[in-house]
Scaffold this motif. Structure first.
Motif, mmCIF file in Angstrom:
data_model
loop_
_atom_site.group_PDB
_atom_site.id
_atom_site.type_symbol
_atom_site.label_atom_id
_atom_site.label_comp_id
_atom_site.label_asym_id
_atom_site.label_seq_id
_atom_site.Cartn_x
_atom_site.Cartn_y
_atom_site.Cartn_z
ATOM 1 N N THR A 10 0.975 -1.198 0.025
ATOM 2 C CA THR A 10 -0.064 0.048 0.068
ATOM 3 C C THR A 10 0.785 1.256 -0.117
ATOM 4 O O THR A 10 1.731 1.324 0.688
ATOM 5 C CB THR A 10 -0.844 -0.187 1.099
ATOM 6 O OG1 THR A 10 -1.891 -1.092 1.330
ATOM 7 C CG2 THR A 10 -1.793 1.349 1.281
ATOM 8 N N VAL A 11 0.600 2.100 -1.024
ATOM 9 C CA VAL A 11 1.347 3.352 -1.214
ATOM 10 C C VAL A 11 0.665 4.605 -1.129
ATOM 11 O O VAL A 11 -0.416 4.645 -2.065
ATOM 12 C CB VAL A 11 2.432 3.123 -2.372
ATOM 13 C CG1 VAL A 11 3.302 4.501 -2.587
ATOM 14 C CG2 VAL A 11 3.180 2.033 -2.343
ATOM 15 N N ASP A 12 0.921 5.534 -0.439
ATOM 16 C CA ASP A 12 0.100 6.728 -0.451
ATOM 17 C C ASP A 12 0.732 7.588 -1.422
ATOM 18 O O ASP A 12 2.041 7.667 -1.664
ATOM 19 C CB ASP A 12 0.413 7.738 0.844
ATOM 20 C CG ASP A 12 -0.463 6.752 2.342
ATOM 21 O OD1 ASP A 12 -0.696 5.924 1.844
ATOM 22 O OD2 ASP A 12 -0.171 7.256 3.286
ATOM 23 N N SER A 13 -0.059 8.562 -2.146
ATOM 24 C CA SER A 13 0.375 9.440 -3.163
ATOM 25 C C SER A 13 -0.709 10.335 -3.450
ATOM 26 O O SER A 13 -1.863 10.277 -3.096
ATOM 27 C CB SER A 13 0.746 8.600 -4.417
ATOM 28 O OG SER A 13 -0.303 7.988 -5.107
ATOM 29 N N SER A 14 -0.376 11.461 -4.243
ATOM 30 C CA SER A 14 -1.302 12.513 -4.311
ATOM 31 C C SER A 14 -1.315 12.874 -6.035
ATOM 32 O O SER A 14 -0.465 13.167 -6.601
ATOM 33 C CB SER A 14 -0.820 13.713 -3.512
ATOM 34 O OG SER A 14 -1.502 14.951 -3.868
ATOM 35 N N ALA A 15 -2.517 12.840 -6.166
ATOM 36 C CA ALA A 15 -2.714 13.005 -7.779
ATOM 37 C C ALA A 15 -2.112 14.451 -8.217
ATOM 38 O O ALA A 15 -2.416 15.508 -7.678
ATOM 39 C CB ALA A 15 -4.129 13.195 -8.361
ATOM 40 N N GLY A 16 -1.372 14.486 -9.409
ATOM 41 C CA GLY A 16 -0.744 15.482 -9.649
ATOM 42 C C GLY A 16 0.480 16.146 -8.737
ATOM 43 O O GLY A 16 1.167 17.035 -9.320
ATOM 44 N N GLY A 17 0.869 15.396 -7.825
ATOM 45 C CA GLY A 17 1.782 15.732 -6.758
ATOM 46 C C GLY A 17 1.336 17.061 -6.026
ATOM 47 O O GLY A 17 2.326 17.632 -5.462
ATOM 48 N N LEU A 18 0.062 17.095 -5.901
ATOM 49 C CA LEU A 18 -0.570 18.171 -4.974
ATOM 50 C C LEU A 18 0.088 18.032 -3.591
ATOM 51 O O LEU A 18 -0.055 16.859 -3.060
ATOM 52 C CB LEU A 18 -2.081 18.031 -5.115
ATOM 53 C CG LEU A 18 -2.730 18.435 -6.193
ATOM 54 C CD1 LEU A 18 -4.399 18.395 -6.283
ATOM 55 C CD2 LEU A 18 -2.265 20.058 -6.740
ATOM 56 N N GLY A 19 0.170 19.059 -3.015
ATOM 57 C CA GLY A 19 0.546 19.191 -1.625
ATOM 58 C C GLY A 19 1.828 19.619 -1.293
ATOM 59 O O GLY A 19 2.681 19.137 -2.002
ATOM 60 N N GLY A 20 2.214 20.354 -0.330
ATOM 61 C CA GLY A 20 3.503 20.938 0.083
ATOM 62 C C GLY A 20 4.048 20.453 1.566
ATOM 63 O O GLY A 20 3.007 19.751 2.245
ATOM 64 N N CYS A 21 5.122 20.537 1.790
ATOM 65 C CA CYS A 21 5.531 20.299 3.201
ATOM 66 C C CYS A 21 6.070 21.720 3.795
ATOM 67 O O CYS A 21 6.992 22.245 3.280
ATOM 68 C CB CYS A 21 6.905 19.219 3.161
ATOM 69 S SG CYS A 21 7.542 18.925 4.665
ATOM 70 N N PRO A 22 5.309 21.879 4.871
ATOM 71 C CA PRO A 22 5.571 23.128 5.356
ATOM 72 C C PRO A 22 6.634 23.453 6.399
ATOM 73 O O PRO A 22 6.996 24.411 6.805
ATOM 74 C CB PRO A 22 4.131 23.726 6.313
ATOM 75 C CG PRO A 22 3.773 22.438 6.554
ATOM 76 C CD PRO A 22 4.057 21.472 5.591
ATOM 77 N N TYR A 23 7.369 22.347 6.554
ATOM 78 C CA TYR A 23 8.396 22.074 7.412
ATOM 79 C C TYR A 23 9.786 22.135 6.801
ATOM 80 O O TYR A 23 10.867 21.629 7.593
ATOM 81 C CB TYR A 23 8.205 20.900 8.306
ATOM 82 C CG TYR A 23 6.846 20.996 9.021
ATOM 83 C CD1 TYR A 23 6.698 22.052 9.827
ATOM 84 C CD2 TYR A 23 5.877 20.181 8.761
ATOM 85 C CE1 TYR A 23 5.221 21.989 10.656
ATOM 86 C CE2 TYR A 23 4.685 20.403 9.423
ATOM 87 C CZ TYR A 23 4.334 21.098 10.176
ATOM 88 O OH TYR A 23 3.080 21.331 10.925
ATOM 89 N N ALA A 24 9.789 22.126 5.375
ATOM 90 C CA ALA A 24 11.227 22.242 4.928
ATOM 91 C C ALA A 24 11.086 23.005 3.746
ATOM 92 O O ALA A 24 10.115 23.250 2.796
ATOM 93 C CB ALA A 24 11.581 20.648 4.151
ATOM 94 N N GLU A 25 12.058 23.932 3.556
ATOM 95 C CA GLU A 25 12.166 24.884 2.444
ATOM 96 C C GLU A 25 12.310 24.121 1.058
ATOM 97 O O GLU A 25 12.993 22.987 0.957
ATOM 98 C CB GLU A 25 13.523 25.944 2.648
ATOM 99 C CG GLU A 25 13.272 27.079 3.580
ATOM 100 C CD GLU A 25 14.412 27.785 3.639
ATOM 101 O OE1 GLU A 25 15.187 28.013 2.610
ATOM 102 O OE2 GLU A 25 14.632 28.388 4.745
ATOM 103 N N SER A 26 11.755 24.758 0.097
ATOM 104 C CA SER A 26 11.728 23.954 -1.318
ATOM 105 C C SER A 26 11.168 22.546 -1.485
ATOM 106 O O SER A 26 11.386 22.030 -2.216
ATOM 107 C CB SER A 26 12.960 24.164 -1.788
ATOM 108 O OG SER A 26 13.390 25.600 -1.741
ATOM 109 N N ALA A 27 10.279 21.932 -0.292
ATOM 110 C CA ALA A 27 9.739 20.895 -0.329
ATOM 111 C C ALA A 27 8.923 20.694 -1.701
ATOM 112 O O ALA A 27 8.156 21.676 -1.780
ATOM 113 C CB ALA A 27 8.813 20.529 0.910
#
Length: 310
Positions: free
Chosen positions: A241-258
């Protein structure tokens, strides 16, 4: 005609043992959209969910019952679920942070929920206002009540490989948190690389800390371009089972340029090429992400979307 024109990769099975089929846990509607600054209309979210189901995805994390004060984008959770055309054979889990969130989920008639734990003290304090130990006292009544009501419960563990305040996170520490969630009654555990710093060796080491892989899922961010490599490492360990997001949507607010979540299209391209079944129509998924990128007013970060959508 080449594979690029067909929108399909050439199938070359791996010489290593891999699962015959992988379940994709699609997080785009919740994790992918939750940090968008502009509110996405509920009608767009509902169409997004419908298009994702049309593409063959069978697990769509629809929303979260977090306080609207903290995540305004998901303030429409009840409205979205009330308007959702639930498809036969498709699951629509929702994230719940606490008992109040569970109350709302039960009132909405959901059948699958997820809780969100931390593997590190600093993130537990910042995100949950608790210690690592104290978070279980918060989760226990949520899981107990949910299971008593017949709901399935997934447990997320964040900061499994690195924490921006604490650095590298010991695998045994993560496994300890994960095992406690399973003991509480979670049926599945999603191991999250929240800031995208994991490497394949770390993935293998962490999975090796668990007695088996049947209850494990993985959730990688692509900050350092390692999400697919880490996913393949997990698959070789038996995770399916692998989590993923269509189109690569979503960012990470805890790392610059994530760069955010692993794109579902990039994952499907790799799995299709390995001959691993997903049940997903890649062309339909690419069209969906191109459509959503238009609604958000910016290009998709997915390499596969950009390669196939033109």
């Amino acid at each position: 005609m080449g594979t690029r024109e067909l929108g399909l990769p050439e199938k070359v099975p791996s010489v290593y043992s891999l699962p015959e089929r992988v379940t994709i846990w699609e997080v785009g509607p919740r994790d992918g959209l939750q940090n968008e600054k502009s509110i996405v209309p509920v009608e767009v979210k509902l169409e997004f969910l419908a298009r994702l189901a049309d593409s063959g995805l069978t697990t769509l994390e629809a929303t979260s019952f977090v306080s609207p004060k903290w995540v305004p984008q998901l303030a429409d959770a009840e409205q979205l679920l009330a308007g959702l055309d639930q498809r036969e054979g498709v699951r629509y889990p929702v994230l719940v942070p606490n008992e109040r969130g569970l109350d709302r989920a039960l009132e909405a008639g959901v059948s699958h929920i997820a809780i969100f734990a931390s593997a590190t003290e600093t993130f537990a304090k910042k995100n949950l206002n608790s210690t690592v130990d104290e978070q279980f006292a918060m989760f226990e009544p949520v899981v107990t009540r949910a299971r008593a009501a017949g709901l399935d419960v997934r447990g997320y563990v964040s900061m499994c490989f690195g924490d921006p305040w604490e650095g590298a996170v010991p695998a045994a520490q993560v496994a300890g948190v994960g095992k406690r969630l399973l003991d509480l009654g979670c049926s599945q555990l999603s191991l999250g690389d929240t800031i995208g710093v994991a490497t394949a060796g770390q993935v293998e080491t962490l999975i090796g800390e668990f007695a088996g892989v049947d209850a494990l899922a993985v959730h990688f961010h692509d900050t350092y371009g390692q999400a697919l490599a880490n996913t393949l490492a997990a698959l070789r360990c038996g995770v399916s089972t692998v989590d993923s997001s269509a189109g690569g949507l979503g960012g990470c607010p805890y790392a610059e340029s994530a760069t955010g979540n692993l794109a579902t299209e990039d994952l499907v391209w790799m799995l299709d090429g390995l001959g691993v079944e997903t049940g997903v129509d890649l062309d339909a998924l690419v069209a969906t992400s191109k459509w959503m990128a238009g609604k958000l007013g910016r290009p998709s970060p997915s390499r596969v979307v950009n390669a196939l959508a033109g």
